[in-house]
Design a protein around this motif. Structure first.
Motif, PDB file in Angstrom:
ATOM      1  N   PHE A 130       2.805  -4.699  -1.772  1.00 47.68           N
ATOM      2  CA  PHE A 130       3.990  -4.295  -2.531  1.00 47.68           C
ATOM      3  C   PHE A 130       3.893  -2.824  -2.920  1.00 47.68           C
ATOM      4  O   PHE A 130       4.887  -2.093  -2.895  1.00 47.68           O
ATOM      5  N   ALA A 131       2.691  -2.385  -3.293  1.00 50.65           N
ATOM      6  CA  ALA A 131       2.491  -0.991  -3.693  1.00 50.65           C
ATOM      7  C   ALA A 131       2.744  -0.037  -2.525  1.00 50.65           C
ATOM      8  O   ALA A 131       3.242   1.073  -2.716  1.00 50.65           O
ATOM      9  N   LYS A 132       2.390  -0.464  -1.312  1.00 47.55           N
ATOM     10  CA  LYS A 132       2.664   0.358  -0.129  1.00 47.55           C
ATOM     11  C   LYS A 132       4.160   0.490   0.100  1.00 47.55           C
ATOM     12  O   LYS A 132       4.646   1.533   0.546  1.00 47.55           O
ATOM     13  N   GLU A 145      -4.372  -8.468  -2.418  1.00 44.59           N
ATOM     14  CA  GLU A 145      -3.796  -8.073  -1.132  1.00 44.59           C
ATOM     15  C   GLU A 145      -2.268  -7.996  -1.204  1.00 44.59           C
ATOM     16  O   GLU A 145      -1.665  -7.033  -0.706  1.00 44.59           O
ATOM     17  N   GLU A 146      -1.644  -8.996  -1.814  1.00 54.59           N
ATOM     18  CA  GLU A 146      -0.183  -8.981  -1.911  1.00 54.59           C
ATOM     19  C   GLU A 146       0.306  -7.821  -2.764  1.00 54.59           C
ATOM     20  O   GLU A 146       1.304  -7.164  -2.435  1.00 54.59           O
ATOM     21  N   PRO A 154       6.342   3.169  -3.702  1.00 55.02           N
ATOM     22  CA  PRO A 154       5.410   4.192  -4.208  1.00 55.02           C
ATOM     23  C   PRO A 154       5.359   4.277  -5.730  1.00 55.02           C
ATOM     24  O   PRO A 154       4.359   4.717  -6.288  1.00 55.02           O
ATOM     25  N   GLY A 155       6.433   3.854  -6.406  1.00 54.79           N
ATOM     26  CA  GLY A 155       6.477   3.927  -7.862  1.00 54.79           C
ATOM     27  C   GLY A 155       6.026   2.657  -8.562  1.00 54.79           C
ATOM     28  O   GLY A 155       6.416   2.401  -9.701  1.00 54.79           O
ATOM     29  N   LEU A 156       5.197   1.841  -7.898  1.00 54.57           N
ATOM     30  CA  LEU A 156       4.710   0.595  -8.500  1.00 54.57           C
ATOM     31  C   LEU A 156       3.410   0.847  -9.256  1.00 54.57           C
ATOM     32  O   LEU A 156       2.483   1.450  -8.725  1.00 54.57           O
ATOM     33  N   VAL A 157       3.354   0.353 -10.503  1.00 56.80           N
ATOM     34  CA  VAL A 157       2.164   0.463 -11.350  1.00 56.80           C
ATOM     35  C   VAL A 157       1.787  -0.937 -11.827  1.00 56.80           C
ATOM     36  O   VAL A 157       2.662  -1.729 -12.197  1.00 56.80           O
ATOM     37  N   PRO A 191      -9.004  -2.300  -6.762  1.00 53.22           N
ATOM     38  CA  PRO A 191      -9.715  -1.129  -6.237  1.00 53.22           C
ATOM     39  C   PRO A 191      -8.904  -0.272  -5.278  1.00 53.22           C
ATOM     40  O   PRO A 191      -8.957   0.958  -5.344  1.00 53.22           O
ATOM     41  N   GLU A 192      -8.131  -0.906  -4.390  1.00 51.47           N
ATOM     42  CA  GLU A 192      -7.394  -0.141  -3.375  1.00 51.47           C
ATOM     43  C   GLU A 192      -6.310   0.753  -3.971  1.00 51.47           C
ATOM     44  O   GLU A 192      -5.916   1.753  -3.363  1.00 51.47           O
ATOM     45  N   ILE A 193      -5.795   0.384  -5.135  1.00 53.11           N
ATOM     46  CA  ILE A 193      -4.746   1.178  -5.790  1.00 53.11           C
ATOM     47  C   ILE A 193      -5.146   1.453  -7.252  1.00 53.11           C
ATOM     48  O   ILE A 193      -4.313   1.435  -8.154  1.00 53.11           O
ATOM     49  N   ALA A 194      -6.421   1.721  -7.454  1.00 54.62           N
ATOM     50  CA  ALA A 194      -6.961   1.865  -8.808  1.00 54.62           C
ATOM     51  C   ALA A 194      -6.260   2.949  -9.609  1.00 54.62           C
ATOM     52  O   ALA A 194      -6.101   2.830 -10.835  1.00 54.62           O
TER      53      ALA A 194
END
Length: 335
Positions: free
Chosen positions: A134-136, A129-130, A139-142, A149-152
């Motif tokens: 952070f990814a939201k 969740e955290e 945008p350039g977070l990998v 799953p949410e940012i697979a």
């Protein structure tokens, strides 16, 4: 320390003109550029990176979070990312998280506050969740070495289960039936997946899986020594050892040597990662290759693409491990 006002005065231009030159703004005369650059050199002026970032909306930096940059595995990861950064005119900012949620959180927040538009994150302490939050925000977070799953589509990982299964099955194919496992004591997905791969390979080949054949330690040489010492103390009929990584395997080899147990003649040993140490221990270590350099390069390129809002393929990037055969595994001596 010289200020931009000092530079402007020395160059005979306004502060606004000096600022445009420093930030390489368009529509600035060559005369002003020459005068301001000469003044900067004379006064030893260095532009404030944060101030420039406010103007340009970027610091030209890639933020990287690792467990511990002093560990060879993470050193290789950082080196690969730095290669991509250099090709794209970027610099690195590096934070250590030590698999601790609070340290990871503070390191990521510092990287974000330093205006890193691209982030490559190796996090084991923070919740899904955290990291999604952070990814939201960035945008350039990998995310490296983890599937969320949410940012697979922004995750790059290795199939650890398959790699450990492969290592254990290699020992089984050499006739070994009594196979011990030296596992990391860290409570992370990698340790769980690799232990599960070992157990699954035993089960699929009709061998009994016993908790008595598993020992734990820190994922370093000393942890391997500790775990192997405990394993030997049980006096089990073990003919082979699969280790969580090459460093634990190296510690295992050291203990076997100290106890006059020959490798691989009496006990075969297989590692995981294919780090540099695998080629320099004796015997050279059979292991499973973790393509960290390739994966880290892909992560850095993906982070830059996402930050630039370029189109990327919407799928999870899971890499497949491969077996590296060297000298530490041979047929079971009972065969």
């Amino acid at each position: 320390m010289a200020t931009i006002k000092d530079v402007a005065k020395e160059a005979g231009v306004s502060v606004a003109t000096a600022s445009r030159v420093i930030n390489k703004a368009p529509h600035t005369s060559q005369t002003a550029i020459t005068a301001v650059n000469a003044a900067m050199e004379k006064l030893g002026y260095r532009p404030n990176a944060n101030a420039r970032a406010l103007v340009s909306k970027t610091t030209n930096t890639i933020g990287v979070l690792v467990n511990d940059v002093s560990a060879p595995f993470f050193g290789a990861m950082v080196k690969a990312i730095d290669g991509v950064a250099n090709e794209n005119g970027k610099q690195l900012l590096i934070g250590n998280g030590y698999h601790d949620a609070d340290k990871e959180r503070k390191a990521i927040e510092l990287l974000i506050n330093s205006r890193c538009e691209s982030l490559v994150i190796h996090s084991k302490g923070l919740s899904n969740e955290e990291l999604v939050n952070f990814a939201k925000e960035v945008p350039g977070l990998v995310v490296m070495n983890r599937i969320i799953p949410e940012i697979a589509e922004r995750c790059i990982a290795l199939d650890n289960h398959r790699g450990s299964y492969m290592a254990t099955e290699n020992l089984i194919r050499h006739g070994h039936k009594h196979i011990g496992y030296i596992c990391s004591s860290h409570d992370i997905e990698d340790a769980d997946a690799r232990r599960a791969g070992y157990l699954q390979a035993l089960e699929d080949n009709g061998l009994t899986a016993s908790a008595n054949y598993i020992e734990y330690g820190e994922p370093v040489e000393e942890g391997g020594e500790y775990a192997m010492t405990n394993m030997l103390a049980k006096n089990l009929p073990i003919t082979a050892i699969a280790a969580y990584n090459d460093y634990m395997a190296a510690g295992c080899l050291s203990v076997l040597h100290e106890n006059n147990i020959k490798t691989p003649e009496q006990i075969s040993v297989i590692g995981f990662d294919d780090g540099q140490i695998a080629r320099y221990v004796h015997p050279k270590l059979t292991t499973v290759r973790y393509p960290i350099h390739l994966m880290a390069e892909q992560a850095a390129k993906l982070a830059l693409q996402l930050a630039a809002k370029e189109p990327v393929e919407p799928h999870t990037r899971i890499y497949v491990p491969t077996l590296v055969r060297r000298m530490s595994v041979q047929n079971c001596p009972a065969n």
